[in-house]
Design an enzyme around this catalytic site. Structure first.
Site, PDB file in Angstrom:
ATOM      1  N   ALA A 180      -3.171  12.178 -25.973  1.00  0.00           N
ATOM      2  CA  ALA A 180      -2.395  11.057 -25.423  1.00  0.00           C
ATOM      3  C   ALA A 180      -1.977  11.383 -23.989  1.00  0.00           C
ATOM      4  CB  ALA A 180      -1.183  10.790 -26.291  1.00  0.00           C
ATOM      5  N   MET A 181      -1.705  10.336 -23.210  1.00  0.00           N
ATOM      6  CA  MET A 181      -1.416  10.532 -21.780  1.00  0.00           C
ATOM      7  C   MET A 181      -0.113  11.294 -21.538  1.00  0.00           C
ATOM      8  SD  MET A 181      -0.491   6.643 -20.721  1.00  0.00           S
ATOM      9  CE  MET A 181       0.712   5.661 -21.615  1.00  0.00           C
ATOM     10  N   ARG A 182       0.747  11.357 -22.562  1.00  0.00           N
ATOM     11  CA  ARG A 182       1.999  12.117 -22.377  1.00  0.00           C
ATOM     12  C   ARG A 182       1.752  13.624 -22.420  1.00  0.00           C
ATOM     13  NH1 ARG A 182       2.114   9.769 -27.404  1.00  0.00           N
ATOM     14  NH2 ARG A 182       2.226  11.143 -29.217  1.00  0.00           N
ATOM     15  N   TYR A 183       0.562  14.015 -22.910  1.00  0.00           N
ATOM     16  CA  TYR A 183       0.238  15.441 -22.988  1.00  0.00           C
ATOM     17  C   TYR A 183      -0.628  15.917 -21.821  1.00  0.00           C
ATOM     18  CZ  TYR A 183       1.760  14.850 -27.835  1.00  0.00           C
ATOM     19  OH  TYR A 183       2.479  14.567 -28.962  1.00  0.00           O
ATOM     20  N   THR A 184      -1.559  15.087 -21.391  1.00  0.00           N
ATOM     21  CA  THR A 184      -2.511  15.541 -20.369  1.00  0.00           C
ATOM     22  C   THR A 184      -1.916  15.456 -18.965  1.00  0.00           C
ATOM     23  OG1 THR A 184      -3.470  13.334 -20.170  1.00  0.00           O
ATOM     24  CG2 THR A 184      -4.495  14.829 -21.753  1.00  0.00           C
TER      25      THR A 184
END
Length: 751
Positions: free
Chosen positions: A123-127
Site C-alpha cells: 500500500a502507498m502508506r508503506y512504500t
C-alpha cells in the site's frame, strides 16, 4: 385546489437522443484526450504527467531523500487529478517497475510488485519514492518557457500541458490504453537506437521507414527474452503503425536439462510453471520427468525442465511448450497517439519521429528565446547599474531627497522604469559590489551569449546541430545496450496426441464381421479371443500404440485409424463402420500397421501389384482414399510386409499350385494404382475366378517360406526355390503333389 403548473421559462428543451449523443461524445473525447492516450511530445498520459510534475514540485529529485508515496498521491489527486487514489497509485507503481518500464521514471523503495505478480505491491502508506535520473530528461527544461500551462481542475493552480521531453519518450517506454472506440499499444524501444534514428532523420529529412529500420531493429522490452517476429513484419508494423509482435522465452541446454532464464514481457513465471505442471499431471508431457524453480536473487528467472532420457529432442519439447504455454506470447501493436495538433491518430515510425522532432525543435526554440529574453533583461539592468555606479553619490542624494526617486532617476539619467526599479531595489551592502570591472565583465559575457543565441535562433542548421548534440549527450548518459535480442525461429508446434502416446506393443485384431480391437502385447493369440455369435477371427497385425493402423476394404480403398484410440481387447471391440465411411456393401479385406517409412507389397488376387510406402496408404478423412485398382472380379490380398535388406525376392502362389519367385526390385514403387503383373494368370480364368493368386510373401536369404494346403504344409529354404525362379509375370512352376490346392503362403519367423 388549482393544479400546480411548473415554470419552464428559460429551460432549454432537448430530445433524449440529442442529449445522449452529445453526452457520450463529450465523455469519449475526454477519455481519448485526457485519460487513455499518450501525447507524442512527452509520451505520457495525463495521470502520468501529473504524477511526475507533482513529484518535481515536492522536490523529489533523484538526489533527494525518499518520501512516502501517499504524500505524492495526495498531491496528485488533491491538486491536479481528481480521481481515485488507487488509480493514481497504480499508475505510479507502473512507472517504478523496472520489469514494466524500459526506463523507469520513479525510483521506489519498498515492495513495488514482482514480475510474477505485478499487482502484489504494498500500500502507498508503506512504500517510498523519488524520481529517477532519467525523469530529469522530461523535467529539466520545464521552467525555461518551453511549454504551455493550463489551469488545474479548480483553477487555483497551473500545470504543464505537456512536459518538454528531450528524447522521444513515447517510443522508449511505450504505453497501453483503451479509450472509447480506439486503443493504443506502443512497445518500448532502446534509447540509443531511437536517438540514432532521430539524428538520422535530422540529417536526412527524406529518410524512409526502411532507412530507419536499419537503426531501430525493433522494440526492446525490459526482458532478455527473444523477439522472433520476422524483420519484414516489423518493418510493415513500423510502416502502417499497426501489427503484432511475438516473444519467446530464452533457454539453454545444461547437463542434459533445459534451463529457461528469461521470460517474455509481463509473463508470470509462476503461471508458466503451473501450465507445465498441469500438462505433466494430465500425462501430456510423458517425456518430462521433473520441473524445478531454481530462481533466486542472483538468477531472477531459472526454471529447470528435466527430460526422461537423453534421447528426448529438446528443441521439439521446447517447441511444444512455446505453442501450449506463455513461454511464447503475442503482443498487439497500435501506434495510436495524440499529435502536436491535439488530435489522435495512428502514425508510422518515421511519422512519430518527424512529429516529435518538430515538437523538439519548437521546444528548443522557445527555450533559447526565453533565455535570450532573460539575457537581454539582465544586460538592460546591468546598463542601469553601470549608470548608478558611475554616479553613485548623485543617485544616493536623489534617493534620499526626492519624494518620487524613481521618476527623478529616470529623468536625470535617461534610464527606463525597469532600470530605475532595479537600482532602487539594491541593498546597501550590494553597493560595495558594484565595481565597474565586474559589471562590464558580466556585460561582455552576456553579450557573447546573446550573440550565440541570436545566431542559433537565426539559423536552422545551428538549431539542428544543437538538437543533435543534446540528443547524443542524453544517449551517452542514459543509453544502454539492447536487452531483447531479435532472432529468427521456426514456428512453434505442439505435440500431436499421437506424438504424446507411448510406444506400447499392440496386436490389432479384425473380425469377419468388421469389428476391431487392440490387445496390449505381441503374445496374443487372436483366434482364441471371444467373438460375437456368428462372428470370428479374420485378420491381425502387430504394431505399436504410437503407430497408425490402416484397413483396406474390398474396393481397394484404405482407411486410417489411430491405434491408441482403438477399443480394448478385453471387450469384443467396435464395428469399423462407426469410425469410417466405406462404400455400401464393402467388406474389410486387409489390415496393416507400421511407421511412415515402412514398405508393403500390395496386390490383387488377379496377379497384379506394386510396392507402397506406409505413409502413402494413410487417409486423412473417414471416406478413405483409393489406393489399389482392382481388375474385374479381383479381390484385395493381405499386403506383404517388406523388411530392409538386399536381394529380396517375391514369392507368389495361385490356388492351382503354381508358384513364381522373382526379385522384388522388378516391381515399381507407387502411391496408388493397379501395379504390374506379378504372376501370369490367363484373364479368362482370373475373371471367372477359376484361378487366382492365393497370397504372396517377400523373403530374404535367411528366411523360410511355408506353403500351406489344407492341413498340410511344406517349408522351403531360399536354395530350394531355384526351380521356381523366373521373370516377373510368368506362369510359374507347379508345386509338388499334394500342394495343388494352396490355401496360404507365409514367412516363418527366424529362430
Amino acid at each position: 385546489m388549482s393544479e400546480m403548473i411548473p415554470d419552464t421559462a428559460g429551460v432549454e428543451k432537448l430530445s433524449l437522443r440529442e442529449y445522449a449523443e452529445k453526452a457520450y461524445l463529450d465523455y469519449s473525447m475526454y477519455v481519448i484526450l485526457d485519460r487513455a492516450l499518450p501525447h507524442i511530445g512527452d509520451g505520457l498520459k495525463p495521470v502520468q504527467r501529473r504524477i511526475v510534475y507533482a513529484m518535481s514540485e515536492l522536490g523529489l529529485k533523484a538526489s533527494s531523500k525518499y518520501k512516502k508515496s501517499a504524500r505524492t498521491v495526495g498531491d496528485v489527486i488533491g491538486k491536479f487529478h481528481p480521481h481515485g487514489d488507487s488509480a493514481a497509485y497504480e499508475a505510479m507503481v507502473l512507472m517504478a517497475q523496472d520489469f514494466s518500464y524500459r526506463y523507469p521514471l520513479i525510483d521506489g523503495q519498498g515492495n513495488w510488485g514482482s514480475p510474477d505478480d505485478p499487482k502484489s505491491f504494498a500500500a502507498m502508506r508503506y512504500t517510498e519514492s523519488r524520481l529517477t535520473r532519467y525523469a530529469e530528461v522530461l523535467l529539466g527544461e520545464l521552467g525555461q518557457g518551453t511549454t504551455d500551462w493550463q489551469p488545474n481542475f479548480d483553477g487555483t493552480l497551473e500545470e504543464p500541458v505537456v512536459l518538454p521531453a528531450q528524447v522521444p519518450n513515447l517510443l522508449l517506454n511505450g504505453t497501453t490504453g483503451i479509450a472509447v472506440g480506439m486503443a493504443t499499444d506502443i512497445p518500448p524501444h532502446n534509447l540509443r537506437e531511437v536517438v540514432n534514428a532521430a539524428i538520422h532523420l535530422l540529417d536526412s529529412p527524406k529518410a524512409t521507414v526502411d532507412d530507419l529500420c536499419k537503426l531501430v531493429a525493433g522494440p526492446d522490452f525490459p526482458t532478455d527474452a527473444e523477439i522472433i517476429t520476422p524483420p519484414a513484419e516489423i518493418k510493415e508494423m513500423y510502416t502502417t503503425g499497426r501489427g503484432a509482435l511475438k516473444m519467446r522465452a530464452a533457454w539453454r541446454p545444461e547437463d542434459g536439462a533445459i534451463v529457461i532464464h528469461a521470460l517474455p514481457y509481463q509473463v508470470s513465471g509462476s503461471k508458466v510453471l503451473e501450465q507445465i505442471a498441469a500438462q505433466m499431471q494430465a500425462r501430456k508431457l510423458p517425456m518430462v520427468s521433473d520441473l524445478r524453480d531454481e530462481s533466486d536473487h542472483e538468477h531472477p528467472t531459472r526454471f529447470v525442465i528435466v527430460p526422461r532420457s537423453n534421447r528426448i529432442d529438446l528443441e521439439g519439447l521446447m517447441s511444444h511448450l512455446f505453442a501450449t504455454t506463455d513461454l511464447e506470447r503475442n503482443y498487439r501493436v497500435n501506434l495510436n497517439v495524440i499529435g502536436i495538433d491535439g488530435k489522435p491518430g495512428v502514425k508510422s515510425l518515421d511519422g512519430i519521429l518527424r512529429e516529435w522532432l518538430k515538437f523538439r525543435r519548437e521546444t528548443v526554440r522557445r527555450r533559447l528565446e526565453h533565455r535570450l529574453e532573460k539575457v537581454l533583461k539582465r544586460i538592460h539592468v546591468l546598463e542601469g547599474y553601470l549608470v548608478a555606479f558611475l554616479n553613485i553619490d548623485e543617485v544616493i542624494k536623489i534617493i534620499r531627497e526626492e519624494d518620487e526617486p524613481k521618476a527623478a532617476l529616470m529623468k536625470r539619467f535617461k534610464i527606463t522604469d525597469v532600470q530605475a526599479e532595479a537600482i532602487l531595489e539594491l541593498k546597501l551592502r550590494n553597493l560595495a559590489k558594484l565595481e565597474e570591472m565586474k559589471i562590464r565583465g558580466e556585460q561582455d559575457e552576456l553579450n557573447e551569449e546573446r550573440k550565440a543565441l541570436e545566431k542559433t535562433l537565426g539559423s536552422d542548421s545551428r538549431l539542428k546541430t544543437l538538437i543533435k548534440k543534446e540528443l547524443k549527450g542524453i544517449a551517452e548518459t542514459h543509453g544502454d545496450d539492447r536487452r531483447s535480442p531479435l532472432a529468427e525461429r521456426s514456428e512453434a508446434r505442439a505435440f500431436s496426441e499421437l506424438e504424446l502416446t507411448t510406444a506400447d506393443p499392440l496386436t490389432i485384431v479384425l473380425s469377419e464381421k468388421g469389428w476391431i480391437r487392440a490387445a496390449k502385447g505381441h503374445d496374443i493369440e487372436p483366434a482364441s479371443l471371444s467373438y460375437k455369435s456368428g462372428d470370428g477371427f479374420k485378420l491381425s497385425a502387430r504394431g505399436r500404440s504410437n503407430l497408425p493402423t490402416v484397413v483396406f476394404d474390398s474396393t481397394g480403398r484404405s482407411y486410417s485409424l489411430p491405434s491408441h484410440q482403438l477399443p480394448s481387447a478385453r471387450g469384443q471391440g467396435e464395428p469399423l463402420t462407426g469410425r469410417i465411411n466405406p462404400p455400401s456393401g464393402a467388406t474389410f479385406e486387409a489390415l496393416l500397421t507400421g511407421a511412415d517409412t515402412d514398405r508393403f507389397l500390395l496386390a490383387s488376387d488377379a496377379g497384379y501389384g506394386f510396392v507402397a510406402r506406409f505413409a502413402d496408404l494413410q487417409a486423412k478423412n473417414k471416406a478413405g482414399k483409393a489406393v489399389l485398382s482392382l481388375p474385374k472380379g479381383a479381390q484385395v490380398l493381405q499386403p506383404a510386409s517388406i523388411r530392409e535388406g538386399n536381394d529380396l525376392l517375391v514369392a507368389a502362389v495361385t490356388n492351382e499350385g503354381r508358384m513364381l519367385v522373382f526379385p522384388l526390385a522388378d516391381l515399381p514403387e507407387l502411391a496408388r494404382g493397379k501395379g504390374n503383373k506379378i504372376i501370369g494368370i490367363p484373364s479368362a480364368r482370373a475373371a471367372s475366378r477359376e484361378e487366382f493368386m492365393v497370397g504372396l510373401a517377400v523373403v530374404s536369404a535367411e528366411d523360410t517360406l511355408r506353403i500351406t494346403a489344407g492341413k498340410q504344409h511344406k517349408n522351403f529354404k531360399l536354395t530350394e526355390l531355384v526351380n521356381y525362379r523366373g521373370e516377373r509375370g510368368r506362369r510359374g512352376n507347379k508345386l509338388p503333389k499334394g500342394y495343388q490346392k494352396v490355401t496360404a503362403i507365409s514367412v516363418l519367423p527366424k529362430e
